[in-house]
Scaffold this motif. Structure first.
Motif, mmCIF file in Angstrom:
data_model
loop_
_atom_site.group_PDB
_atom_site.id
_atom_site.type_symbol
_atom_site.label_atom_id
_atom_site.label_comp_id
_atom_site.label_asym_id
_atom_site.label_seq_id
_atom_site.Cartn_x
_atom_site.Cartn_y
_atom_site.Cartn_z
ATOM 1 N N ASN A 131 0.823 -1.214 0.000
ATOM 2 C CA ASN A 131 0.000 0.000 0.000
ATOM 3 C C ASN A 131 0.858 1.265 0.000
ATOM 4 O OD1 ASN A 131 -2.501 1.608 0.404
ATOM 5 N ND2 ASN A 131 -1.639 1.961 2.437
ATOM 6 N N LEU A 132 1.950 1.266 0.747
ATOM 7 C CA LEU A 132 2.827 2.437 0.794
ATOM 8 C C LEU A 132 3.432 2.726 -0.576
ATOM 9 C CD1 LEU A 132 4.654 1.773 4.184
ATOM 10 C CD2 LEU A 132 2.989 3.580 3.721
ATOM 11 N N HIS A 133 3.859 1.669 -1.270
ATOM 12 C CA HIS A 133 4.423 1.869 -2.609
ATOM 13 C C HIS A 133 3.359 2.369 -3.582
ATOM 14 C CE1 HIS A 133 8.387 0.332 -1.758
ATOM 15 N NE2 HIS A 133 7.897 -0.802 -1.282
ATOM 16 N N VAL A 134 2.187 1.741 -3.545
ATOM 17 C CA VAL A 134 1.103 2.127 -4.465
ATOM 18 C C VAL A 134 0.666 3.569 -4.220
ATOM 19 C CG1 VAL A 134 -1.298 1.676 -5.096
ATOM 20 C CG2 VAL A 134 0.291 -0.236 -4.803
ATOM 21 N N SER A 135 0.527 3.957 -2.955
ATOM 22 C CA SER A 135 0.113 5.333 -2.634
ATOM 23 C C SER A 135 1.125 6.345 -3.155
ATOM 24 C CB SER A 135 -0.047 5.486 -1.115
ATOM 25 O OG SER A 135 -1.055 4.634 -0.622
ATOM 26 N N GLY A 136 2.408 6.030 -3.007
ATOM 27 C CA GLY A 136 3.441 6.931 -3.502
ATOM 28 C C GLY A 136 3.419 7.067 -5.009
ATOM 29 N N VAL A 137 3.285 5.937 -5.710
ATOM 30 C CA VAL A 137 3.258 5.961 -7.172
ATOM 31 C C VAL A 137 2.037 6.737 -7.671
ATOM 32 C CG1 VAL A 137 2.969 4.527 -9.228
ATOM 33 C CG2 VAL A 137 4.601 3.847 -7.457
ATOM 34 N N ARG A 138 0.889 6.521 -7.030
ATOM 35 C CA ARG A 138 -0.328 7.242 -7.439
ATOM 36 C C ARG A 138 -0.161 8.743 -7.245
ATOM 37 N NH1 ARG A 138 -5.437 4.547 -4.633
ATOM 38 N NH2 ARG A 138 -6.425 6.283 -5.746
ATOM 39 N N THR A 139 0.564 9.137 -6.207
ATOM 40 C CA THR A 139 0.757 10.564 -5.942
ATOM 41 C C THR A 139 1.666 11.202 -6.976
ATOM 42 O OG1 THR A 139 0.419 10.302 -3.558
ATOM 43 C CG2 THR A 139 1.648 12.239 -4.279
ATOM 44 N N ILE A 140 2.818 10.605 -7.221
ATOM 45 C CA ILE A 140 3.780 11.266 -8.116
ATOM 46 C C ILE A 140 3.342 11.217 -9.573
ATOM 47 C CG2 ILE A 140 5.731 10.900 -6.565
ATOM 48 C CD1 ILE A 140 6.586 8.546 -8.234
ATOM 49 N N PHE A 141 2.487 10.263 -9.932
ATOM 50 C CA PHE A 141 1.974 10.215 -11.292
ATOM 51 C C PHE A 141 0.558 10.815 -11.392
ATOM 52 C CE2 PHE A 141 5.286 6.971 -11.630
ATOM 53 C CZ PHE A 141 5.852 7.296 -12.852
ATOM 54 N N GLY A 142 0.058 11.332 -10.273
ATOM 55 C CA GLY A 142 -1.278 11.921 -10.250
ATOM 56 C C GLY A 142 -1.259 13.395 -10.602
ATOM 57 N N ARG A 143 -2.386 14.059 -10.366
ATOM 58 C CA ARG A 143 -2.539 15.469 -10.741
ATOM 59 C C ARG A 143 -2.309 16.419 -9.579
ATOM 60 N NH1 ARG A 143 -7.961 15.404 -14.647
ATOM 61 N NH2 ARG A 143 -7.108 13.985 -16.240
ATOM 62 N N GLY A 144 -2.198 15.905 -8.372
ATOM 63 C CA GLY A 144 -1.994 16.772 -7.218
ATOM 64 C C GLY A 144 -0.609 17.395 -7.216
ATOM 65 N N PRO A 145 -0.413 18.439 -6.416
ATOM 66 C CA PRO A 145 0.891 19.120 -6.371
ATOM 67 C C PRO A 145 1.971 18.247 -5.730
ATOM 68 C CG PRO A 145 -0.576 19.979 -4.659
ATOM 69 C CD PRO A 145 -1.406 19.058 -5.500
ATOM 70 N N VAL A 146 3.098 18.143 -6.384
ATOM 71 C CA VAL A 146 4.277 17.454 -5.855
ATOM 72 C C VAL A 146 5.466 18.358 -6.127
ATOM 73 C CG1 VAL A 146 5.757 15.420 -5.968
ATOM 74 C CG2 VAL A 146 3.284 15.174 -6.282
ATOM 75 N N LYS A 147 6.200 18.743 -5.110
ATOM 76 C CA LYS A 147 7.212 19.786 -5.217
ATOM 77 C C LYS A 147 8.293 19.447 -6.240
ATOM 78 C CE LYS A 147 10.287 22.617 -2.353
ATOM 79 N NZ LYS A 147 10.799 22.866 -0.979
ATOM 80 N N ARG A 148 8.838 18.256 -6.179
ATOM 81 C CA ARG A 148 9.913 17.854 -7.108
ATOM 82 C C ARG A 148 9.472 16.593 -7.852
ATOM 83 N NH1 ARG A 148 12.895 19.643 -2.517
ATOM 84 N NH2 ARG A 148 14.269 21.401 -3.000
#
Length: 248
Positions: A131-148
């Protein structure tokens, strides 16, 4: 330790003894994440930039998880721990910590899980690593703001892609899946065993209750004492009250 474990993994080759290696990797990655947690809280360097990049390298490149996802989630937790509707660590999901977010009674599989969630808590943690890996991947490839975002994508892709390639190159398919299952399962169990006691079972704060900083951070947190082994096992996070009062 990571270097020695990697060397052992290659030298052992296609053997079921690799499941022991998987267990060692799970514990070592847990320790790695404690370092990432320290850097994210500005505990290692005076420079915020150095701490940020340390977190990116440790979390994304070493552990394969998103620093941006974790930082956003963890910051909300620190601001208002155990407050219903605010703290993501007690948000309603597979487990139920309160009933305020429920729009209807739980039935079917969710109802069955809720009625037995005390018994199922630790078995469910075996899925937390995935779940931790999936949540991270969904975030960085998603539309929400990610600083880097570009850096996170490169680091996570290198880590996860390289790791899977190595495991499936060196081990037969069935053994490779067993290795990943043990490593991810024990990693999730380890993380849950460390983080859950810090706040679970402590008072929950109603959504509209105003409470001062000292009581908010102290009364909702729990310290776990047990000597040097517990300190090492829990990465110092067993001193949760002090950590919430002085997170940096």
């Amino acid at each position: 330790m990571l270097g020695l474990t990697f060397t052992a993994f290659v030298l052992i080759g296609p053997s079921w003894w690799q499941l022991v290696t998987a267990a060692v990797v799970a514990v070592l990655l847990g320790q790695v994440m404690f370092l990432g947690h320290d850097a994210a809280h500005r505990q290692i360097f005076e420079s915020g930039r150095w701490n940020d990049w340390s977190s990116l390298v440790i979390a994304n490149l070493y552990a394969g998880m998103s620093y941006g996802w974790w930082q956003h989630k963890h910051s909300r937790h620190h601001a208002k721990p155990n407050q219903i509707g605010v703290d993501p660590d007690i948000a309603t999901g597979a487990l139920l910590f309160h009933t305020e977010d429920l729009t209807a009674p739980r039935t079917g599989l969710k109802g069955w899980l809720t009625q037995r969630q005390g018994w199922l808590f630790f078995p469910l943690l075996l899925l937390e690593g995935l779940n931790l890996h999936v949540s991270g991947v969904r975030t960085i490839f998603g539309r929400g703001p990610v600083k880097r975002r570009p850096v996170e994508i490169v680091f996570v892709t290198l880590r996860l892609g390289g790791y899977l390639a190595l495991v499936f190159w060196l081990l037969p398919v069935g053994m490779a899946f067993a290795f990943l299952g043990v490593q991810l399962g024990l990693f999730g169990l380890y993380m849950g065993a460390v983080f859950a006691p810090n706040h679970k079972g402590m008072p929950l704060v109603p959504p509209d209750l105003r409470i001062d900083f000292l009581r908010r951070q102290v009364l909702m947190s729990r310290n776990v004492r047990g000597g040097r082994f517990v300190d090492l096992f829990m990465g110092g996070l067993n001193h949760q009250i002090e950590h919430h009062l002085f997170p940096s």
